[in-house]
Structures are given as structure tokens and as C-alpha cells.
Write a protein that holds these residues in place. Structure first.
Motif, PDB file in Angstrom:
ATOM      1  N   ALA A 241       0.774  -1.027   0.034  1.00 39.10           N
ATOM      2  CA  ALA A 241      -0.025  -0.091  -0.064  1.00 39.10           C
ATOM      3  C   ALA A 241       0.869   1.318  -0.076  1.00 39.10           C
ATOM      4  CB  ALA A 241      -0.737  -0.062   1.236  1.00 39.10           C
ATOM      5  N   ASP A 242       2.179   0.953  -0.516  1.00 38.52           N
ATOM      6  CA  ASP A 242       3.211   2.106  -0.449  1.00 38.52           C
ATOM      7  C   ASP A 242       3.467   2.927   1.097  1.00 38.52           C
ATOM      8  OD1 ASP A 242       3.797   1.895  -3.030  1.00 38.52           O
ATOM      9  OD2 ASP A 242       2.415   3.169  -3.388  1.00 38.52           O
ATOM     10  N   ASN A 243       3.157   1.929   2.166  1.00 37.62           N
ATOM     11  CA  ASN A 243       3.381   2.751   3.457  1.00 37.62           C
ATOM     12  C   ASN A 243       4.949   2.415   3.740  1.00 37.62           C
ATOM     13  OD1 ASN A 243       0.731   3.430   4.167  1.00 37.62           O
ATOM     14  ND2 ASN A 243       0.196   0.984   4.261  1.00 37.62           N
ATOM     15  N   TRP A 244       5.800   3.310   4.276  1.00 37.33           N
ATOM     16  CA  TRP A 244       7.213   3.182   4.401  1.00 37.33           C
ATOM     17  C   TRP A 244       7.131   2.901   5.859  1.00 37.33           C
ATOM     18  CZ3 TRP A 244      10.667   2.790   1.025  1.00 37.33           C
ATOM     19  CH2 TRP A 244      10.729   3.328  -0.127  1.00 37.33           C
ATOM     20  N   GLU A 245       8.221   1.829   6.238  1.00 34.96           N
ATOM     21  CA  GLU A 245       8.397   1.773   7.660  1.00 34.96           C
ATOM     22  C   GLU A 245       8.799   3.124   8.309  1.00 34.96           C
ATOM     23  OE1 GLU A 245      11.325  -1.594   9.732  1.00 34.96           O
ATOM     24  OE2 GLU A 245      11.415  -1.195   7.777  1.00 34.96           O
ATOM     25  N   MET A 246       8.240   3.300   9.410  1.00 29.91           N
ATOM     26  CA  MET A 246       8.542   4.695   9.974  1.00 29.91           C
ATOM     27  C   MET A 246       9.895   4.588  10.887  1.00 29.91           C
ATOM     28  SD  MET A 246       6.266   6.703   8.911  1.00 29.91           S
ATOM     29  CE  MET A 246       6.609   8.034   9.949  1.00 29.91           C
ATOM     30  N   THR A 247      10.057   3.716  11.464  1.00 28.69           N
ATOM     31  CA  THR A 247      11.426   3.347  12.326  1.00 28.69           C
ATOM     32  C   THR A 247      12.104   2.344  11.559  1.00 28.69           C
ATOM     33  OG1 THR A 247      10.155   3.694  14.205  1.00 28.69           O
ATOM     34  CG2 THR A 247      12.182   2.967  14.774  1.00 28.69           C
ATOM     35  N   TYR A 248      13.327   2.936  10.967  1.00 31.25           N
ATOM     36  CA  TYR A 248      14.075   1.791  10.257  1.00 31.25           C
ATOM     37  C   TYR A 248      15.439   1.368  11.165  1.00 31.25           C
ATOM     38  CZ  TYR A 248      15.989   6.355   8.511  1.00 31.25           C
ATOM     39  OH  TYR A 248      16.440   7.587   8.679  1.00 31.25           O
ATOM     40  N   SER A 249      15.864   0.386  10.740  1.00 31.96           N
ATOM     41  CA  SER A 249      17.131  -0.433  11.487  1.00 31.96           C
ATOM     42  C   SER A 249      18.324   0.446  11.257  1.00 31.96           C
ATOM     43  CB  SER A 249      17.040  -1.643  10.897  1.00 31.96           C
ATOM     44  OG  SER A 249      15.969  -2.460  11.307  1.00 31.96           O
ATOM     45  N   THR A 250      19.063   0.486  11.904  1.00 29.66           N
ATOM     46  CA  THR A 250      20.285   1.321  11.735  1.00 29.66           C
ATOM     47  C   THR A 250      21.505   0.385  12.605  1.00 29.66           C
ATOM     48  OG1 THR A 250      19.324   3.462  11.858  1.00 29.66           O
ATOM     49  CG2 THR A 250      21.663   3.428  12.308  1.00 29.66           C
ATOM     50  N   ILE A 251      22.663   0.323  11.872  1.00 33.86           N
ATOM     51  CA  ILE A 251      23.550  -0.319  12.578  1.00 33.86           C
ATOM     52  C   ILE A 251      24.694   0.469  12.076  1.00 33.86           C
ATOM     53  CG2 ILE A 251      22.805  -2.806  12.608  1.00 33.86           C
ATOM     54  CD1 ILE A 251      24.746  -3.338  10.369  1.00 33.86           C
ATOM     55  N   THR A 252      25.918   0.403  12.944  1.00 31.95           N
ATOM     56  CA  THR A 252      27.134   1.345  12.793  1.00 31.95           C
ATOM     57  C   THR A 252      27.988   0.370  12.957  1.00 31.95           C
ATOM     58  OG1 THR A 252      25.941   3.281  13.778  1.00 31.95           O
ATOM     59  CG2 THR A 252      28.410   3.189  13.490  1.00 31.95           C
ATOM     60  N   PHE A 253      29.237   0.448  11.719  1.00 32.31           N
ATOM     61  CA  PHE A 253      30.211  -0.233  11.836  1.00 32.31           C
ATOM     62  C   PHE A 253      31.559   0.283  11.339  1.00 32.31           C
ATOM     63  CE2 PHE A 253      28.169  -0.723   7.898  1.00 32.31           C
ATOM     64  CZ  PHE A 253      29.263  -0.854   6.802  1.00 32.31           C
ATOM     65  N   VAL A 254      32.677  -0.227  11.654  1.00 32.38           N
ATOM     66  CA  VAL A 254      34.133   0.279  11.271  1.00 32.38           C
ATOM     67  C   VAL A 254      34.661  -0.580  10.188  1.00 32.38           C
ATOM     68  CG1 VAL A 254      34.159   1.648  13.278  1.00 32.38           C
ATOM     69  CG2 VAL A 254      35.086  -0.542  13.178  1.00 32.38           C
ATOM     70  N   ILE A 255      35.500  -0.273   9.442  1.00 31.49           N
ATOM     71  CA  ILE A 255      36.433  -1.064   8.587  1.00 31.49           C
ATOM     72  C   ILE A 255      37.790  -0.518   8.981  1.00 31.49           C
ATOM     73  CG2 ILE A 255      36.875  -1.291   6.269  1.00 31.49           C
ATOM     74  CD1 ILE A 255      34.233  -2.313   6.727  1.00 31.49           C
ATOM     75  N   ASP A 256      38.460  -1.642   9.114  1.00 32.73           N
ATOM     76  CA  ASP A 256      39.917  -1.694   9.178  1.00 32.73           C
ATOM     77  C   ASP A 256      40.593  -2.807   8.214  1.00 32.73           C
ATOM     78  OD1 ASP A 256      42.436  -1.680   9.869  1.00 32.73           O
ATOM     79  OD2 ASP A 256      42.211  -2.003  12.003  1.00 32.73           O
ATOM     80  N   ASN A 257      41.274  -2.688   7.356  1.00 25.86           N
ATOM     81  CA  ASN A 257      41.750  -3.545   6.427  1.00 25.86           C
ATOM     82  C   ASN A 257      43.185  -3.504   6.171  1.00 25.86           C
ATOM     83  OD1 ASN A 257      41.403  -1.495   4.458  1.00 25.86           O
ATOM     84  ND2 ASN A 257      39.761  -2.536   3.497  1.00 25.86           N
ATOM     85  N   ILE A 258      43.918  -2.565   6.937  1.00 26.61           N
ATOM     86  CA  ILE A 258      45.285  -2.409   6.866  1.00 26.61           C
ATOM     87  C   ILE A 258      46.060  -2.899   8.210  1.00 26.61           C
ATOM     88  CG2 ILE A 258      46.994  -0.554   6.826  1.00 26.61           C
ATOM     89  CD1 ILE A 258      44.771   0.993   5.280  1.00 26.61           C
ATOM     90  N   PRO A 259      47.031  -3.834   7.946  1.00 26.81           N
ATOM     91  CA  PRO A 259      47.393  -4.280   9.254  1.00 26.81           C
ATOM     92  C   PRO A 259      48.173  -3.628  10.056  1.00 26.81           C
ATOM     93  CG  PRO A 259      48.599  -5.058   7.198  1.00 26.81           C
ATOM     94  CD  PRO A 259      47.428  -4.330   6.753  1.00 26.81           C
ATOM     95  N   ALA A 260      48.557  -3.815  11.141  1.00 27.20           N
ATOM     96  CA  ALA A 260      49.515  -3.014  12.109  1.00 27.20           C
ATOM     97  C   ALA A 260      51.046  -3.257  11.782  1.00 27.20           C
ATOM     98  CB  ALA A 260      49.441  -3.659  13.560  1.00 27.20           C
ATOM     99  N   GLU A 261      51.831  -2.275  11.811  1.00 29.21           N
ATOM    100  CA  GLU A 261      53.342  -2.523  11.353  1.00 29.21           C
ATOM    101  C   GLU A 261      54.272  -2.692  12.613  1.00 29.21           C
ATOM    102  OE1 GLU A 261      54.658  -0.029   7.801  1.00 29.21           O
ATOM    103  OE2 GLU A 261      53.197   1.026   8.881  1.00 29.21           O
ATOM    104  N   ALA A 262      54.872  -3.851  12.473  1.00 30.56           N
ATOM    105  CA  ALA A 262      55.935  -3.997  13.574  1.00 30.56           C
ATOM    106  C   ALA A 262      57.284  -3.401  13.370  1.00 30.56           C
ATOM    107  CB  ALA A 262      56.024  -5.627  14.149  1.00 30.56           C
ATOM    108  N   PHE A 263      58.242  -2.976  14.353  1.00 29.65           N
ATOM    109  CA  PHE A 263      59.529  -2.698  14.038  1.00 29.65           C
ATOM    110  C   PHE A 263      60.252  -3.195  15.064  1.00 29.65           C
ATOM    111  CE2 PHE A 263      56.169   0.703  13.019  1.00 29.65           C
ATOM    112  CZ  PHE A 263      56.593   0.863  11.735  1.00 29.65           C
ATOM    113  N   ILE A 264      61.532  -3.451  14.565  1.00 34.15           N
ATOM    114  CA  ILE A 264      62.526  -4.045  15.235  1.00 34.15           C
ATOM    115  C   ILE A 264      63.562  -3.296  15.956  1.00 34.15           C
ATOM    116  CG2 ILE A 264      64.493  -6.200  15.488  1.00 34.15           C
ATOM    117  CD1 ILE A 264      62.892  -7.395  13.280  1.00 34.15           C
ATOM    118  N   THR A 265      63.826  -3.088  17.184  1.00 33.13           N
ATOM    119  CA  THR A 265      64.904  -1.942  17.637  1.00 33.13           C
ATOM    120  C   THR A 265      66.057  -2.893  18.236  1.00 33.13           C
ATOM    121  OG1 THR A 265      63.853  -2.072  19.791  1.00 33.13           O
ATOM    122  CG2 THR A 265      62.949  -0.288  18.338  1.00 33.13           C
ATOM    123  N   LEU A 266      65.941  -4.089  18.528  1.00 30.10           N
ATOM    124  CA  LEU A 266      66.977  -4.948  18.924  1.00 30.10           C
ATOM    125  C   LEU A 266      66.723  -6.413  18.597  1.00 30.10           C
ATOM    126  CD1 LEU A 266      69.529  -4.836  20.761  1.00 30.10           C
ATOM    127  CD2 LEU A 266      68.307  -5.589  22.502  1.00 30.10           C
TER     128      LEU A 266
END
Length: 188
Positions: A54-79
């Protein structure tokens, strides 16, 4: 009981807003026109809404928040220091950094370049053996490695971030070093 005619979703980052897009199917729904790869280091919001016959839109819609991390940590050797010689080396240490989710851990390997073998925490073996370190941004490997005098060794450090991304590229002199071990005094 209204039947769903279609489901729409909207993905946006913190700055820009996206338009509503029609999803595939109604329950469960899918949407495949997403970024590939997702940009790392950003927070995204996904909204979902439905419309009935009947063309009725959902009044309260679902919301999720997320983060993207696809770059790895870097390690460095000092000794040990790349290219240096040592007569005693009780610990291997370094630092690590990550751009977004934080450092989750660091692993190292120690390779005897003369024998082409890897230290596994107790003895030398064929095949790579990644060893866990203690600490995150400042890490140390304190297990005594049984070095043999007159040999050259290589150490590589692999950063792992809190999202599980693992470092796969190693830079000579920073995340990969070679050193000489010589515990014998010179003979004249």
C-alpha cells in the motif's frame, strides 16, 4: 499484516550521505553494490527500511554502525640492530603501530641463515615458526635463543591489529634485520 513489497538500504560514512537503494529480495534481503575494498579507517552507518504493497514506508528503520579496518599493524625491530654483531643477545624487542583498530599483537621469527632453520621457542626446525611476543606498542621476546658463534641470523617481526589483519610486507632494517653472532674472542 502488511506484506513487504521491497526493502531499501542506505550506507553512509560520517561525512557524506548516500541515497536509498533497492535491495535484492525482501526477507532476508541482500545488497551487493558495496565498495570493494571498503575504505579503511572509517565508520559507516547502514540504514534499512521497508515498504508494503500500500506504499506505506516503515517509520522506524533499522540502523547499525560499523567500522572498517583492512590495513594491518606494522611492527618494527629495535634490537637487534640490522647489520650489527653480538656476543650476547638475551632479548629481541621493538615497537608496533596501527592506523585504526590498535595493535593486537606481534609475532617474530628467528632464522639461522647458515643452517636455513627456524627457532620454535625450544629448538631449531625446518619451516617457519612464528613466535608470540609480550606487549603491544612496545613488545619483547624474552625466551633465550640458542645462538651459535660464527653464524648469521635473521629476525622478522609481524604486526597484527585488533581486527585480525596481519602484516605481510617486511622492510629490511625495520621489520626484518640480520645480525652476526660471535661469542668467541679473537685469536692472535
Amino acid at each position: 499484516y502488511p506484506l513487504r513489497r521491497q526493502r531499501q538500504m542506505c550506507i553512509r560514512d560520517r561525512v557524506s550521505y548516500s541515497t536509498w537503494n533497492v535491495c535484492n529480495a525482501t526477507n532476508p534481503w541482500t545488497y551487493t553494490n558495496v565498495p570493494n575494498p571498503w575504505p579503511s579507517g572509517d565508520t559507516f552507518v547502514l540504514n534499512s527500511r521497508g515498504i508494503d504493497h500500500a506504499d506505506n514506508w516503515e517509520m522506524t528503520y533499522s540502523t547499525i554502525t560499523f567500522v572498517i579496518d583492512n590495513i594491518p599493524a606494522e611492527a618494527f625491530i629495535t634490537l637487534p640492530v640490522h647489520g650489527e654483531g653480538y656476543k650476547s643477545l638475551k632479548t629481541i624487542s621493538g615497537t608496533a603501530a596501527d592506523d585504526f583498530s590498535g595493535v593486537g599483537g606481534v609475532s617474530i621469527y628467528v632464522k639461522d641463515l647458515t643452517m636455513n632453520r627456524f627457532f620454535n621457542g625450544a629448538t631449531w626446525q625446518d619451516g617457519i615458526a612464528w613466535l608470540p611476543t609480550t606487549g603491544l606498542e612496545n613488545w619483547v621476546y624474552g625466551t633465550t635463543v640458542t645462538y651459535q658463534s660464527g653464524r648469521q641470523y635473521q629476525v622478522a617481526a609481524k604486526g597484527i591489529d585488533s581486527a585480525g589483519n596481519q602484516q605481510t610486507e617486511f622492510v629490511v632494517g625495520t621489520s626484518s634485520v640480520t645480525f652476526f653472532f660471535d661469542s668467541q674472542p679473537p685469536v692472535s
